[in-house]
Design a protein around this motif. Structure first.
Motif, PDB file in Angstrom:
ATOM      1  N   GLY A 117       0.767  -1.041  -0.123  1.00 31.97           N
ATOM      2  CA  GLY A 117       0.023  -0.043   0.025  1.00 31.97           C
ATOM      3  C   GLY A 117       0.678   1.251   0.024  1.00 31.97           C
ATOM      4  O   GLY A 117       0.375   2.477   0.236  1.00 31.97           O
ATOM      5  N   VAL A 118       2.376   1.037   0.036  1.00 36.92           N
ATOM      6  CA  VAL A 118       2.939   2.223   0.083  1.00 36.92           C
ATOM      7  C   VAL A 118       3.845   2.354  -1.522  1.00 36.92           C
ATOM      8  O   VAL A 118       4.458   1.482  -1.380  1.00 36.92           O
ATOM      9  CB  VAL A 118       3.967   2.394   1.232  1.00 36.92           C
ATOM     10  CG1 VAL A 118       4.709   3.742   1.024  1.00 36.92           C
ATOM     11  CG2 VAL A 118       3.203   2.323   2.479  1.00 36.92           C
ATOM     12  N   TYR A 119       3.529   3.479  -1.927  1.00 40.04           N
ATOM     13  CA  TYR A 119       4.483   3.588  -3.095  1.00 40.04           C
ATOM     14  C   TYR A 119       5.303   4.972  -3.184  1.00 40.04           C
ATOM     15  O   TYR A 119       5.056   5.737  -2.379  1.00 40.04           O
ATOM     16  CB  TYR A 119       3.336   4.108  -4.318  1.00 40.04           C
ATOM     17  CG  TYR A 119       2.366   2.828  -4.639  1.00 40.04           C
ATOM     18  CD1 TYR A 119       2.291   1.790  -5.766  1.00 40.04           C
ATOM     19  CD2 TYR A 119       1.212   2.787  -3.768  1.00 40.04           C
ATOM     20  CE1 TYR A 119       1.384   1.118  -5.887  1.00 40.04           C
ATOM     21  CE2 TYR A 119       0.357   1.579  -4.003  1.00 40.04           C
ATOM     22  CZ  TYR A 119       0.515   1.022  -4.963  1.00 40.04           C
ATOM     23  OH  TYR A 119      -0.569  -0.191  -5.275  1.00 40.04           O
ATOM     24  N   SER A 178      10.047  13.579 -15.965  1.00 37.58           N
ATOM     25  CA  SER A 178       9.056  13.032 -16.644  1.00 37.58           C
ATOM     26  C   SER A 178       8.977  11.410 -16.201  1.00 37.58           C
ATOM     27  O   SER A 178       7.721  10.867 -16.059  1.00 37.58           O
ATOM     28  CB  SER A 178       9.506  12.922 -18.400  1.00 37.58           C
ATOM     29  OG  SER A 178      10.648  12.431 -18.371  1.00 37.58           O
ATOM     30  N   VAL A 179      10.100  11.072 -15.799  1.00 39.26           N
ATOM     31  CA  VAL A 179       9.971   9.799 -15.050  1.00 39.26           C
ATOM     32  C   VAL A 179       9.318   9.624 -13.860  1.00 39.26           C
ATOM     33  O   VAL A 179       8.406   8.774 -13.589  1.00 39.26           O
ATOM     34  CB  VAL A 179      11.630   9.106 -14.878  1.00 39.26           C
ATOM     35  CG1 VAL A 179      11.509   7.815 -13.928  1.00 39.26           C
ATOM     36  CG2 VAL A 179      12.036   9.046 -16.057  1.00 39.26           C
ATOM     37  N   GLN A 219       6.076   7.315 -12.989  1.00 39.71           N
ATOM     38  CA  GLN A 219       6.021   6.456 -11.779  1.00 39.71           C
ATOM     39  C   GLN A 219       4.650   7.038 -11.129  1.00 39.71           C
ATOM     40  O   GLN A 219       4.167   5.998 -10.469  1.00 39.71           O
ATOM     41  CB  GLN A 219       7.178   6.654 -11.003  1.00 39.71           C
ATOM     42  CG  GLN A 219       8.585   6.113 -11.559  1.00 39.71           C
ATOM     43  CD  GLN A 219       9.741   6.822 -10.550  1.00 39.71           C
ATOM     44  OE1 GLN A 219      10.103   7.569 -10.532  1.00 39.71           O
ATOM     45  NE2 GLN A 219      10.377   5.522 -10.158  1.00 39.71           N
ATOM     46  N   GLY A 220       4.306   8.129 -10.794  1.00 41.34           N
ATOM     47  CA  GLY A 220       3.389   8.684 -10.236  1.00 41.34           C
ATOM     48  C   GLY A 220       2.098   8.211 -10.538  1.00 41.34           C
ATOM     49  O   GLY A 220       1.158   7.606 -10.146  1.00 41.34           O
ATOM     50  N   ARG A 221       2.067   8.300 -12.019  1.00 43.47           N
ATOM     51  CA  ARG A 221       0.538   7.747 -12.741  1.00 43.47           C
ATOM     52  C   ARG A 221       0.543   6.451 -12.514  1.00 43.47           C
ATOM     53  O   ARG A 221      -0.662   5.929 -12.456  1.00 43.47           O
ATOM     54  CB  ARG A 221       0.706   8.065 -14.288  1.00 43.47           C
ATOM     55  CG  ARG A 221       0.604   9.677 -14.398  1.00 43.47           C
ATOM     56  CD  ARG A 221       0.118  10.155 -16.021  1.00 43.47           C
ATOM     57  NE  ARG A 221       1.447   9.651 -16.729  1.00 43.47           N
ATOM     58  CZ  ARG A 221       2.397  10.706 -17.053  1.00 43.47           C
ATOM     59  NH1 ARG A 221       2.265  11.968 -16.382  1.00 43.47           N
ATOM     60  NH2 ARG A 221       3.438  10.471 -17.796  1.00 43.47           N
ATOM     61  N   VAL A 228      -0.716   5.475  -8.934  1.00 43.33           N
ATOM     62  CA  VAL A 228      -2.159   5.885  -8.938  1.00 43.33           C
ATOM     63  C   VAL A 228      -2.921   4.796  -9.466  1.00 43.33           C
ATOM     64  O   VAL A 228      -3.832   4.353  -8.922  1.00 43.33           O
ATOM     65  CB  VAL A 228      -2.305   7.252  -9.097  1.00 43.33           C
ATOM     66  CG1 VAL A 228      -3.959   7.416  -9.208  1.00 43.33           C
ATOM     67  CG2 VAL A 228      -1.693   8.308  -8.284  1.00 43.33           C
ATOM     68  N   ALA A 229      -2.806   4.528 -10.591  1.00 38.88           N
ATOM     69  CA  ALA A 229      -3.425   3.468 -11.590  1.00 38.88           C
ATOM     70  C   ALA A 229      -3.423   2.234 -10.748  1.00 38.88           C
ATOM     71  O   ALA A 229      -4.395   1.351 -10.648  1.00 38.88           O
ATOM     72  CB  ALA A 229      -3.028   3.473 -12.669  1.00 38.88           C
ATOM     73  N   HIS A 230      -2.374   1.722 -10.364  1.00 35.59           N
ATOM     74  CA  HIS A 230      -2.197   0.301  -9.643  1.00 35.59           C
ATOM     75  C   HIS A 230      -2.997   0.421  -8.282  1.00 35.59           C
ATOM     76  O   HIS A 230      -3.580  -0.412  -7.899  1.00 35.59           O
ATOM     77  CB  HIS A 230      -0.722   0.001  -9.333  1.00 35.59           C
ATOM     78  CG  HIS A 230      -0.457  -1.461  -8.851  1.00 35.59           C
ATOM     79  ND1 HIS A 230      -0.600  -1.729  -7.661  1.00 35.59           N
ATOM     80  CD2 HIS A 230      -0.145  -2.492  -9.588  1.00 35.59           C
ATOM     81  CE1 HIS A 230       0.043  -3.080  -7.499  1.00 35.59           C
ATOM     82  NE2 HIS A 230       0.000  -3.531  -8.602  1.00 35.59           N
ATOM     83  N   ALA A 231      -3.035   1.617  -7.492  1.00 35.53           N
ATOM     84  CA  ALA A 231      -3.545   1.602  -6.258  1.00 35.53           C
ATOM     85  C   ALA A 231      -4.978   1.409  -6.628  1.00 35.53           C
ATOM     86  O   ALA A 231      -5.755   0.827  -5.422  1.00 35.53           O
ATOM     87  CB  ALA A 231      -3.184   2.778  -5.603  1.00 35.53           C
TER      88      ALA A 231
END
Length: 308
Positions: free
Chosen positions: A149-151, A164-165, A169-171, A174-177
């Motif tokens: 649960g921690v990214y 950009s990386v 990574q953030g997108r 969020v999508a995975h979470a």
């Protein structure tokens, strides 16, 4: 006030008279070029054989030639040992001592010798998040840390220190979470840019990486000075270079040195991401005259004539 990091440099209220830049990586080269363009006398101290030692050799050599031609003092194979503020009042200045005993004198010095992740004492150990020996947060390809649960995203992960990386990574995180379908980040298709003048944009495998791989590859390169739009712009320093697989013609990497190369690299990024061939790139129309015309032209140079 006179021995500065790159963040502190932004706090200056007036231009340095003579800026000594210690470190010839991306940060050092960008700030050296920018301040020299603003009218500051600049001395770039590089411990390596050339500036931008981690970048494409042809691009780095071109930028160093541009720096020297424009009047910048570039000191290669010169490792800095210490920096100190000397004097009082109007005589106050900085002295950078090199390992060989030479002393470089200027008004200010920028220490552009890298950075470390700011991950200590923020609670990572208490919750069990693993970090590497360098202090970077360990993540997988969908940005997960060792704690469910921690990214983590951005420079602290040690992937590529690029905005950009970090955004990708953030997108992905969020999508995975949220339980959405995600594609792991593909470092092979990361485009990067160095904001010197001209700019240096790269994507895919580097020539150094290709030489280490058991892969037959072809290099095609075209100088910018033969491009008609570049002639109109008065832009002579630069080139477009493509790396492709010799047998299939698949584009695996590229380098562009040109004004606004950051805008020009995108077609090559698409080619690398979608495994397009040099013929695919060459067959697409480009505007005439345009700088992108050189991308199609250098792709045509990689065409392999087939019999039958």
């Amino acid at each position: 006030e006179r021995i500065l990091t790159w963040t502190q440099l932004y706090n200056l209220s007036e231009l340095p008279k003579h800026l000594i830049v210690v470190g010839s990586g991306v940060t050092g080269a960008e700030f050296a070029g920018a301040y020299h363009a603003l009218g500051t006398e600049v001395t770039l101290v590089s411990s390596r054989d050339r500036v931008l030692p981690g970048e494409d050799a042809d691009a780095a050599e071109l930028i160093e030639d541009v720096f020297r031609t424009r009047g910048m003092h570039v000191m290669s194979k010169s490792r800095a040992k210490a920096a100190a503020v000397v004097g009082e009042g109007e005589d106050k200045h900085v002295e950078v001592t090199l390992e060989d005993g030479r002393v470089v004198t200027g008004s200010h010095v920028l220490m552009a010798v890298g950075s470390v992740p700011n991950t200590q004492d923020i609670g990572l150990e208490e919750v069990g998040i693993n970090t590497s020996p360098s202090g970077h947060v360990v993540t997988d390809k969908v940005s997960r840390t060792s704690v469910n649960g921690v990214y983590a995203a951005g420079d602290c992960t040690g992937v590529f220190p690029l905005a950009s990386v970090a955004a990708m990574q953030g997108r992905i995180a969020v999508a995975h979470a949220l339980g959405d379908t995600v594609r792991p980040i593909k470092l092979r298709s990361v485009a990067a840019n160095i904001f010197t003048a001209p700019e240096i944009a790269t994507v895919g495998y580097t020539q150094e990486q290709l030489e280490k791989l058991d892969m037959r590859y072809t290099i095609t390169k075209l100088p910018l000075r033969v491009n008609p739009r570049a002639k109109m712009m008065g832009a002579r320093a630069g080139f477009v270079k493509l790396f492709s697989r010799t047998e299939s013609g698949t584009v695996v990497g590229g380098v562009i040195v040109a004004p606004r190369a950051s805008e020009l690299i995108y077609p090559i990024t698409l080619a690398v991401s979608h495994r397009l061939t040099v013929d695919d790139v060459a067959d697409a129309f480009t505007v005439y005259p345009s700088l992108t015309g050189s991308i199609a032209e250098v792709a045509r140079m990689g065409h392999q004539i087939t019999e039958g």
